[in-house]
Motif scaffolding. Sequence first.
Motif, PDB file in Angstrom:
ATOM      1  N   GLY A 120       1.280   6.231  -7.013  1.00  0.00           N
ATOM      2  CA  GLY A 120       0.074   6.958  -7.416  1.00  0.00           C
ATOM      3  C   GLY A 120       0.193   8.454  -7.227  1.00  0.00           C
ATOM      4  O   GLY A 120      -0.501   9.233  -7.894  1.00  0.00           O
ATOM      5  N   SER A 121       1.095   8.873  -6.329  1.00  0.00           N
ATOM      6  CA  SER A 121       1.305  10.304  -6.092  1.00  0.00           C
ATOM      7  C   SER A 121       2.250  10.926  -7.105  1.00  0.00           C
ATOM      8  O   SER A 121       2.531  12.122  -7.040  1.00  0.00           O
ATOM      9  CB  SER A 121       1.864  10.523  -4.677  1.00  0.00           C
ATOM     10  OG  SER A 121       0.995   9.972  -3.715  1.00  0.00           O
ATOM     11  N   GLY A 122       2.754  10.095  -8.016  1.00  0.00           N
ATOM     12  CA  GLY A 122       3.646  10.612  -9.050  1.00  0.00           C
ATOM     13  C   GLY A 122       5.108  10.588  -8.665  1.00  0.00           C
ATOM     14  O   GLY A 122       5.946  11.148  -9.381  1.00  0.00           O
ATOM     15  N   LEU A 136       0.839  -1.211   0.000  1.00  0.00           N
ATOM     16  CA  LEU A 136       0.000   0.000   0.000  1.00  0.00           C
ATOM     17  C   LEU A 136       0.869   1.254   0.000  1.00  0.00           C
ATOM     18  O   LEU A 136       0.569   2.220  -0.715  1.00  0.00           O
ATOM     19  CB  LEU A 136      -0.929  -0.006   1.221  1.00  0.00           C
ATOM     20  CG  LEU A 136      -2.128  -0.956   1.169  1.00  0.00           C
ATOM     21  CD1 LEU A 136      -2.880  -0.945   2.494  1.00  0.00           C
ATOM     22  CD2 LEU A 136      -3.073  -0.571   0.029  1.00  0.00           C
ATOM     23  N   THR A 137       1.936   1.226   0.798  1.00  0.00           N
ATOM     24  CA  THR A 137       2.859   2.366   0.814  1.00  0.00           C
ATOM     25  C   THR A 137       3.450   2.588  -0.574  1.00  0.00           C
ATOM     26  O   THR A 137       3.532   3.734  -1.050  1.00  0.00           O
ATOM     27  CB  THR A 137       3.996   2.110   1.826  1.00  0.00           C
ATOM     28  OG1 THR A 137       3.438   1.836   3.111  1.00  0.00           O
ATOM     29  CG2 THR A 137       4.924   3.312   1.918  1.00  0.00           C
ATOM     30  N   SER A 191      10.344   5.709  -5.006  1.00  0.00           N
ATOM     31  CA  SER A 191       9.312   4.913  -4.330  1.00  0.00           C
ATOM     32  C   SER A 191       9.917   3.637  -3.736  1.00  0.00           C
ATOM     33  O   SER A 191       9.606   3.256  -2.598  1.00  0.00           O
ATOM     34  CB  SER A 191       8.198   4.539  -5.311  1.00  0.00           C
ATOM     35  OG  SER A 191       7.562   5.694  -5.826  1.00  0.00           O
ATOM     36  N   LEU A 192      10.797   2.993  -4.497  1.00  0.00           N
ATOM     37  CA  LEU A 192      11.444   1.772  -4.016  1.00  0.00           C
ATOM     38  C   LEU A 192      12.323   2.066  -2.803  1.00  0.00           C
ATOM     39  O   LEU A 192      12.304   1.326  -1.805  1.00  0.00           O
ATOM     40  CB  LEU A 192      12.270   1.144  -5.131  1.00  0.00           C
ATOM     41  CG  LEU A 192      11.496   0.633  -6.353  1.00  0.00           C
ATOM     42  CD1 LEU A 192      12.467   0.198  -7.453  1.00  0.00           C
ATOM     43  CD2 LEU A 192      10.592  -0.512  -5.988  1.00  0.00           C
ATOM     44  N   PHE A 193      13.116   3.125  -2.904  1.00  0.00           N
ATOM     45  CA  PHE A 193      13.953   3.523  -1.769  1.00  0.00           C
ATOM     46  C   PHE A 193      13.080   3.832  -0.546  1.00  0.00           C
ATOM     47  O   PHE A 193      13.392   3.427   0.577  1.00  0.00           O
ATOM     48  CB  PHE A 193      14.795   4.748  -2.124  1.00  0.00           C
ATOM     49  CG  PHE A 193      16.011   4.448  -2.945  1.00  0.00           C
ATOM     50  CD1 PHE A 193      16.984   3.571  -2.490  1.00  0.00           C
ATOM     51  CD2 PHE A 193      16.192   5.055  -4.180  1.00  0.00           C
ATOM     52  CE1 PHE A 193      18.113   3.286  -3.254  1.00  0.00           C
ATOM     53  CE2 PHE A 193      17.319   4.788  -4.950  1.00  0.00           C
ATOM     54  CZ  PHE A 193      18.274   3.900  -4.489  1.00  0.00           C
ATOM     55  N   GLY A 194      11.991   4.556  -0.776  1.00  0.00           N
ATOM     56  CA  GLY A 194      11.118   4.964   0.328  1.00  0.00           C
ATOM     57  C   GLY A 194      10.506   3.778   1.052  1.00  0.00           C
ATOM     58  O   GLY A 194      10.500   3.723   2.291  1.00  0.00           O
TER      59      GLY A 194
END
Length: 431
Positions: free
Chosen positions: A19-21, A12-13, A27-30
């Motif tokens: 989805g937020s662009g 989901l994260t 995103s992967l790092f986050g």
Amino acid sequence: MSEIYLTVLLLLTLFVLLGSGVWVAFSLFGVGIFGMALFTDAPVGSVLATTVWGSSNSWALAALPLFIWMGEILFRSRLSQDMFSGLSPWVGKIPGKLLHVNIIGCGIFAAVSGSSAATAATIGKMSIPELSKRGYPESLMIGTLAGSATLGLLIPPSIILIVYGVATEQSIARLFIAGVIPGLLLVALFIGFVVVWALFNKDKLPDVIEQLSFREKIRRTRSLLPVIFLISGVIGSIYLGIASPTDAAAVGVVLALLLSWCTGGLTRESFMEGLMGATKTSCMIAFILAGAAFLTVAMGFTGIPKLLALWIGSLELSPYALLAALTVFFVVLGCFLDGISVVVLTTSVIMPMVEQAGIDPLWFGIYIVIVVEMSQITPPVGFNLFVLQSLTGRNILTVAKAALPFFALLLFALGIIIAVPELVTYLPNNM
């Protein structure tokens, strides 16, 4: 079931970030940082630095920018025009006529490009004006391009197979060899479909057939010699054991520059454009791979892959049931992400399940590439659809509808390699 809840939370994260662009790599790092910080005591900073360096400092990965650069050089050369003039004299009497140039041309260009989008753009720019002028049906013209351009992902040298090989530590040379028979199978299925369609729809095809003497056909076919020379130099050096995939990529760049110069397509501008295009694409892929490598390590620290593998094993799913579920999963995921992102996103979690089910990782590499090929022609993020939309000016739904029969053929090919896995494993196990 805690591992399931943890997996759902991290997924989901990831989807919220995507989805937020947010860029795929960020995103992967986050998600990796989030997972490690919340569920482990490992030093995130040290692991991040070590993993990013380790994933970037890979000799196998050096083949990636070289093959991309080779494709960029050829994209700006006269190769596509030469292929059209060399192939068209021989397909005029086959049911479907010049539509087969799209299929065979994409198959040939895939063998020297490695990119699905580049194949669609290059062959499309050449064939769409010619076929439109001669009155070929637009739906089949678009469909053959959309479906056949996906061969750029499978027929070696394939960029996505290099990415898969690096991500899963599989031999890139063996993956290249494994892709040959499935690639030829897809070409045969596409040609067969066009032949059958043409036999039942003769009135929708133009009647004009260019009458050429055998000598003229041979003369025109000579324009294919540079392409054959390039394919032989790159692929032959790998299959004969003369060069590694990385060395062969360097050979390909040199030969592509030489061919482009000989045909008058190499200028200072085209050279710099090709170099910059390859640099941007390579940096994007390398950045995504670094993020995926960190996420893989982070998942290892959390223990999710091992727990999921044990959970999948406890369900006692047959390999066929697992592959059916994964096919749906990959196609849905491919509706929102490009193929390379799909591969690097999922390998850390999927591979333990695959190995637990006793599926050959080499065979699975070809399977996942065919599934990703299917996602290239499904909206809303089918890259081939975007390319053809820009070339034809039609809306995305029209292009997607034209590609639908070829999506079905890809699904059929997937069923064939599942039923007969030796189609994938025979060559790499016997060469």
